[in-house]
Design a protein around this motif. Structure first.
Motif, PDB file in Angstrom:
ATOM      1  N   LYS A 192       0.477  -1.150   0.278  1.00  0.00           N
ATOM      2  CA  LYS A 192       0.354   0.472   0.283  1.00  0.00           C
ATOM      3  C   LYS A 192       1.150   1.095  -0.209  1.00  0.00           C
ATOM      4  N   ARG A 193       1.803   1.246   0.778  1.00  0.00           N
ATOM      5  CA  ARG A 193       3.281   2.188   0.580  1.00  0.00           C
ATOM      6  C   ARG A 193       3.158   2.740  -0.296  1.00  0.00           C
ATOM      7  N   ASP A 194       3.517   1.758  -0.701  1.00  0.00           N
ATOM      8  CA  ASP A 194       4.357   2.016  -2.340  1.00  0.00           C
ATOM      9  C   ASP A 194       3.612   2.195  -3.249  1.00  0.00           C
ATOM     10  N   LEU A 195       2.910   2.210  -3.679  1.00  0.00           N
ATOM     11  CA  LEU A 195       1.195   3.156  -4.500  1.00  0.00           C
ATOM     12  C   LEU A 195       2.136   4.362  -4.300  1.00  0.00           C
ATOM     13  N   LYS A 196       1.495   4.822  -3.442  1.00  0.00           N
ATOM     14  CA  LYS A 196       1.777   6.632  -3.094  1.00  0.00           C
ATOM     15  C   LYS A 196       2.978   6.838  -3.087  1.00  0.00           C
ATOM     16  N   ARG A 197       4.193   6.364  -3.317  1.00  0.00           N
ATOM     17  CA  ARG A 197       5.568   7.329  -3.869  1.00  0.00           C
ATOM     18  C   ARG A 197       6.170   6.829  -4.892  1.00  0.00           C
ATOM     19  N   PRO A 198       5.986   8.513  -5.552  1.00  0.00           N
ATOM     20  CA  PRO A 198       6.561   8.903  -6.733  1.00  0.00           C
ATOM     21  C   PRO A 198       8.389   8.484  -7.473  1.00  0.00           C
ATOM     22  N   VAL A 199       8.139   7.792  -8.517  1.00  0.00           N
ATOM     23  CA  VAL A 199       9.889   7.924  -8.694  1.00  0.00           C
ATOM     24  C   VAL A 199      10.203   8.725 -10.334  1.00  0.00           C
ATOM     25  N   ASN A 200      10.864   9.429 -10.162  1.00  0.00           N
ATOM     26  CA  ASN A 200      11.181   9.903 -11.732  1.00  0.00           C
ATOM     27  C   ASN A 200      12.338   9.305 -12.240  1.00  0.00           C
ATOM     28  N   LEU A 201      12.233   9.174 -13.269  1.00  0.00           N
ATOM     29  CA  LEU A 201      12.837   8.585 -13.578  1.00  0.00           C
ATOM     30  C   LEU A 201      14.426   9.042 -14.444  1.00  0.00           C
ATOM     31  N   ASN A 202      13.853  10.534 -14.640  1.00  0.00           N
ATOM     32  CA  ASN A 202      14.110  10.809 -14.995  1.00  0.00           C
ATOM     33  C   ASN A 202      15.654  11.577 -13.658  1.00  0.00           C
ATOM     34  N   ARG A 203      15.449  11.333 -12.372  1.00  0.00           N
ATOM     35  CA  ARG A 203      15.940  11.596 -11.598  1.00  0.00           C
ATOM     36  C   ARG A 203      15.914  10.561 -10.493  1.00  0.00           C
ATOM     37  N   ILE A 204      16.438   9.171 -10.766  1.00  0.00           N
ATOM     38  CA  ILE A 204      16.387   8.452  -9.705  1.00  0.00           C
ATOM     39  C   ILE A 204      17.139   8.132  -8.527  1.00  0.00           C
ATOM     40  N   THR A 205      16.580   8.686  -7.823  1.00  0.00           N
ATOM     41  CA  THR A 205      17.882   8.636  -6.308  1.00  0.00           C
ATOM     42  C   THR A 205      19.063   7.551  -5.931  1.00  0.00           C
TER      43      THR A 205
END
Length: 334
Positions: free
Chosen positions: A145-158
């Motif tokens: 559930k928590r991962d559904l609301k966690r965005p990842v920007n593929l232009n700037r992955i950390t």
């Protein structure tokens, strides 16, 4: 397999429309967006469908040499997958995702199916293909559930995101390898950075797995090996994202959820392990850590994502015999 075109754009439009409806919750929006980003036109593998496969169907799951066809077409898992593992769209607080191994799938059989002796043996390839398809049928992914609301920007992955994705990959892959009596991977800070640096070369080159930019980008090994002091037997298992389409270099917004990325890692690993006949089981043997000789172990692992959603599993052996100048960094998984 043809990914849904404009999947991300359509999903975002749908999300905007949903926000105008008072009865739609944030949770509904998150799962709907996840579903849009992980839905494709391949068939979810079931044992019933496998039993009904026609001879023509079976020809999609074996090397072209076994079909006695002139020329060999090596494919990327994901782009040409016919069957995929199931994705559950009921999220869980703490899902226990794993890669189950079907009966009959052994390292010995896998190595033999990938050998020159067996690559043109239609009977052996059909037998291994059916075992692999059962592997797809018994596996499924459930998002947290928590991962559904966690965005990842593929232009700037950390780095923290790459570390989490690598840890997720090995927590499902290593138990499968160990169950079969194989050698598990380790991951360190620098094996993770090596993987993401490799993916970044694809992004810089706009290597989107279309047109003349398909398969592996030849610039990756010389560029990244020099930067990380890797001289020998660094391997890459690469597949375009099997579930959503970000292939246009003109796209500026390339944000997906952490749940989507974990789902695509899971699906790509399952496809590479179990539906790799058209690639002569090369991805499967590499992923199961069979290609690096035991004397060169341990083999260090990392996961990288390029801006197009392409997934890169990188393996770097390191001991007193090979890649001694490669700095491992802190151990993350062992």
């Amino acid at each position: 397999m043809k990914p849904f075109s404009r999947m991300l754009e359509l999903a975002l439009v749908g999300g905007l429309l949903l926000t105008t409806c008072s009865v739609t919750t944030n949770a509904d929006q998150s799962i709907n967006l996840f579903k849009a980003q992980t839905t494709n036109d391949a068939t979810v593998a079931t044992t019933q469908k496998i039993q009904k496969l026609t001879q023509a169907d079976l020809n999609h799951f074996i090397p072209t040499q076994a079909q006695k066809v002139i020329g060999n077409q090596v494919t990327d898992p994901g782009s040409d997958a016919i069957f995929i593992p199931k994705v559950n769209y009921q999220a869980s607080q703490n899902p226990q995702n794993q890669l189950k191994v079907p009966n009959g799938y052994t390292l010995k059989k896998l190595k033999y199916a990938a050998s020159n002796k067996a690559i043109g043996n239609y009977r052996i390839q059909i037998q291994m293909g059916k075992i692999g398809l059962r592997g797809l049928a018994i596996n499924s992914f459930t998002p947290a559930k928590r991962d559904l609301k966690r965005p990842v920007n593929l232009n700037r992955i950390t780095f923290a995101q790459s570390k989490e994705l690598t840890r997720f990959a090995l927590l499902i892959l290593n138990p499968a390898i160990q169950k079969l009596g194989g050698i598990p991977y380790r991951a360190t800070t620098n094996s993770i950075q090596f993987a993401q640096a490799s993916a970044d070369v694809y992004s810089k080159d706009n290597w989107n797995n279309t047109g003349d930019k398909t398969g592996h980008d030849p610039k990756v090994k010389p560029v990244v090996s020099k930067a990380f002091n890797v001289k020998d037997v660094a391997e890459e298992n690469y597949s375009d994202n099997p579930s959503f389409n970000l292939t246009s270099p003109k796209l500026k917004q390339r944000t997906v959820s952490m749940a989507t990325l974990k789902a695509t890692i899971y699906s790509s690993m399952a496809i590479q392990m179990y539906e790799d006949g058209p690639s002569y089981w090369g991805h499967a043997t590499a992923l199961m850590n069979l290609d690096i000789h035991p004397k060169y172990q341990p083999n260090y692992f990392g996961v990288g994502f390029d801006k197009f959603g392409g997934i890169h599993f990188m393996m770097v052996p390191h001991n007193h015999l090979v890649n001694r100048a490669f700095v491992l960094g802190q151990v993350v998984v062992e």
